[in-house]
Design a protein around this motif. Structure first.
Motif, PDB file in Angstrom:
ATOM      1  N   ALA A  96       4.338  12.981   0.456  1.00 19.94           N
ATOM      2  CA  ALA A  96       4.064  11.543   0.426  1.00 19.94           C
ATOM      3  C   ALA A  96       5.152  10.768   1.166  1.00 19.94           C
ATOM      4  CB  ALA A  96       3.940  11.056  -1.015  1.00 19.94           C
ATOM      5  N   LEU A  97       6.396  11.169   0.997  1.00 18.65           N
ATOM      6  CA  LEU A  97       7.487  10.519   1.720  1.00 18.65           C
ATOM      7  C   LEU A  97       7.299  10.695   3.230  1.00 18.65           C
ATOM      8  CD1 LEU A  97      10.533  11.472  -0.508  1.00 18.65           C
ATOM      9  CD2 LEU A  97       9.602   9.173  -0.153  1.00 18.65           C
ATOM     10  N   ASN A  98       6.875  11.871   3.639  1.00 20.81           N
ATOM     11  CA  ASN A  98       6.604  12.143   5.047  1.00 20.81           C
ATOM     12  C   ASN A  98       5.489  11.226   5.552  1.00 20.81           C
ATOM     13  OD1 ASN A  98       5.804  13.213   7.554  1.00 20.81           O
ATOM     14  ND2 ASN A  98       6.311  15.286   6.947  1.00 20.81           N
TER      15      ASN A  98
ATOM     16  N   ASN B 118       8.310  23.132   4.502  1.00 17.42           N
ATOM     17  CA  ASN B 118       9.308  23.985   3.860  1.00 17.42           C
ATOM     18  C   ASN B 118      10.572  23.227   3.465  1.00 17.42           C
ATOM     19  OD1 ASN B 118       7.743  26.384   4.101  1.00 17.42           O
ATOM     20  ND2 ASN B 118       8.269  26.440   6.263  1.00 17.42           N
ATOM     21  N   GLY B 119      10.544  21.904   3.620  1.00 15.03           N
ATOM     22  CA  GLY B 119      11.709  21.092   3.282  1.00 15.03           C
ATOM     23  C   GLY B 119      11.947  21.022   1.783  1.00 15.03           C
TER      24      GLY B 119
ATOM     25  N   PRO C 145       7.021  17.980  -6.997  1.00 13.75           N
ATOM     26  CA  PRO C 145       8.014  17.781  -5.934  1.00 13.75           C
ATOM     27  C   PRO C 145       7.460  17.950  -4.523  1.00 13.75           C
ATOM     28  CG  PRO C 145       8.911  19.161  -7.667  1.00 13.75           C
ATOM     29  CD  PRO C 145       7.451  18.985  -7.963  1.00 13.75           C
ATOM     30  N   ALA C 146       6.589  18.907  -4.309  1.00  7.66           N
ATOM     31  CA  ALA C 146       6.017  19.125  -2.977  1.00  7.66           C
ATOM     32  C   ALA C 146       5.137  17.942  -2.571  1.00  7.66           C
ATOM     33  CB  ALA C 146       5.219  20.419  -2.926  1.00  7.66           C
ATOM     34  N   GLU C 147       4.403  17.395  -3.526  1.00 11.32           N
ATOM     35  CA  GLU C 147       3.559  16.235  -3.226  1.00 11.32           C
ATOM     36  C   GLU C 147       4.410  15.004  -2.930  1.00 11.32           C
ATOM     37  OE1 GLU C 147       0.520  15.552  -6.153  1.00 11.32           O
ATOM     38  OE2 GLU C 147      -0.321  17.546  -5.884  1.00 11.32           O
TER      39      GLU C 147
ATOM     40  N   ALA D   2       0.836  -1.210   0.000  1.00 13.08           N
ATOM     41  CA  ALA D   2       0.000   0.000   0.000  1.00 13.08           C
ATOM     42  C   ALA D   2       0.866   1.254   0.000  1.00 13.08           C
ATOM     43  CB  ALA D   2      -0.942   0.004   1.202  1.00 13.08           C
ATOM     44  N   ARG D   3       1.936   1.236   0.782  1.00 11.56           N
ATOM     45  CA  ARG D   3       2.828   2.399   0.835  1.00 11.56           C
ATOM     46  C   ARG D   3       3.528   2.607  -0.516  1.00 11.56           C
ATOM     47  NH1 ARG D   3       3.390   0.197   6.220  1.00 11.56           N
ATOM     48  NH2 ARG D   3       5.240  -1.000   5.648  1.00 11.56           N
ATOM     49  N   ALA D   4       3.979   1.510  -1.134  1.00 11.05           N
ATOM     50  CA  ALA D   4       4.650   1.617  -2.432  1.00 11.05           C
ATOM     51  C   ALA D   4       3.680   2.104  -3.512  1.00 11.05           C
ATOM     52  CB  ALA D   4       5.237   0.261  -2.833  1.00 11.05           C
ATOM     53  N   GLU D   5       2.468   1.601  -3.502  1.00  6.89           N
ATOM     54  CA  GLU D   5       1.479   2.023  -4.498  1.00  6.89           C
ATOM     55  C   GLU D   5       1.160   3.514  -4.347  1.00  6.89           C
ATOM     56  OE1 GLU D   5      -0.985   1.968  -7.728  1.00  6.89           O
ATOM     57  OE2 GLU D   5       0.462   0.470  -7.088  1.00  6.89           O
ATOM     58  N   TYR D   6       1.014   3.962  -3.114  1.00  4.75           N
ATOM     59  CA  TYR D   6       0.757   5.379  -2.869  1.00  4.75           C
ATOM     60  C   TYR D   6       1.899   6.241  -3.409  1.00  4.75           C
ATOM     61  CZ  TYR D   6       0.111   9.768  -0.385  1.00  4.75           C
ATOM     62  OH  TYR D   6      -0.015  11.101  -0.089  1.00  4.75           O
ATOM     63  N   LEU D   7       3.140   5.856  -3.112  1.00  6.85           N
ATOM     64  CA  LEU D   7       4.286   6.619  -3.623  1.00  6.85           C
ATOM     65  C   LEU D   7       4.326   6.602  -5.148  1.00  6.85           C
ATOM     66  CD1 LEU D   7       7.245   5.852  -1.204  1.00  6.85           C
ATOM     67  CD2 LEU D   7       6.107   8.032  -1.576  1.00  6.85           C
ATOM     68  N   ASN D   8       4.010   5.470  -5.760  1.00  5.08           N
ATOM     69  CA  ASN D   8       3.995   5.399  -7.222  1.00  5.08           C
ATOM     70  C   ASN D   8       2.982   6.363  -7.827  1.00  5.08           C
ATOM     71  OD1 ASN D   8       6.040   3.580  -7.904  1.00  5.08           O
ATOM     72  ND2 ASN D   8       4.748   1.844  -7.380  1.00  5.08           N
ATOM     73  N   ILE D   9       1.815   6.440  -7.219  1.00  4.97           N
ATOM     74  CA  ILE D   9       0.783   7.364  -7.716  1.00  4.97           C
ATOM     75  C   ILE D   9       1.275   8.805  -7.631  1.00  4.97           C
ATOM     76  CG2 ILE D   9      -1.504   8.317  -7.201  1.00  4.97           C
ATOM     77  CD1 ILE D   9      -2.282   5.407  -6.343  1.00  4.97           C
ATOM     78  N   VAL D  10       1.861   9.161  -6.506  1.00  8.43           N
ATOM     79  CA  VAL D  10       2.346  10.530  -6.319  1.00  8.43           C
ATOM     80  C   VAL D  10       3.518  10.827  -7.250  1.00  8.43           C
ATOM     81  CG1 VAL D  10       3.353  12.138  -4.663  1.00  8.43           C
ATOM     82  CG2 VAL D  10       1.479  10.655  -3.960  1.00  8.43           C
TER      83      VAL D  10
END
Length: 105
Positions: free
Chosen positions: A40-42, A71-72, A34-36, A20-28
């Motif tokens: 998403a990484l956070n 602001n990262g 870049p901000a998204e 689920a985490r990998a799929e979410y990151l793939n979508i983003v």
């Protein structure tokens, strides 16, 4: 029921599995904002266990929160370390080819 009594929604609670985490990151990542991606990484780091991710990435908890915060602006090498610490890897695949325009006669 008062809204103030409702539990605050946290998407991290719904990313329970590595898949689920990998799929979410793939979508983003597909969207490419870049901000998204940073957000998403956070979210995925929190879903997985921020302490575990910081230890595996070789960064402090405070540093990771700052890097992935609003602001990262993490360097690419840091992003790769974080993704690796999450037990994932960044891969590439061809984008869908755009349909060719037909010549107007």
């Amino acid at each position: 029921m008062k809204i103030s009594k409702l539990k605050k929604f946290d998407a991290a609670e719904h990313l329970r599995t590595p898949e689920a985490r990998a799929e979410y990151l793939n979508i983003v990542l597909t969207d490419g904002d870049p901000a998204e991606v940073r957000d998403a990484l956070n979210l995925v780091a929190r879903a997985q266990d921020m302490s575990e991710v910081t230890k595996a990435a070789g960064v402090t908890r405070e540093g990771l929160y700052k890097t992935l915060g609003e602001n990262g602006n993490p360097e690419f090498a840091t992003v790769l370390r974080i993704i690796g610490a999450m037990g994932m890897r960044l891969t590439a695949k061809p984008a869908r080819a755009k349909p060719k325009k037909k010549a107007v006669a």
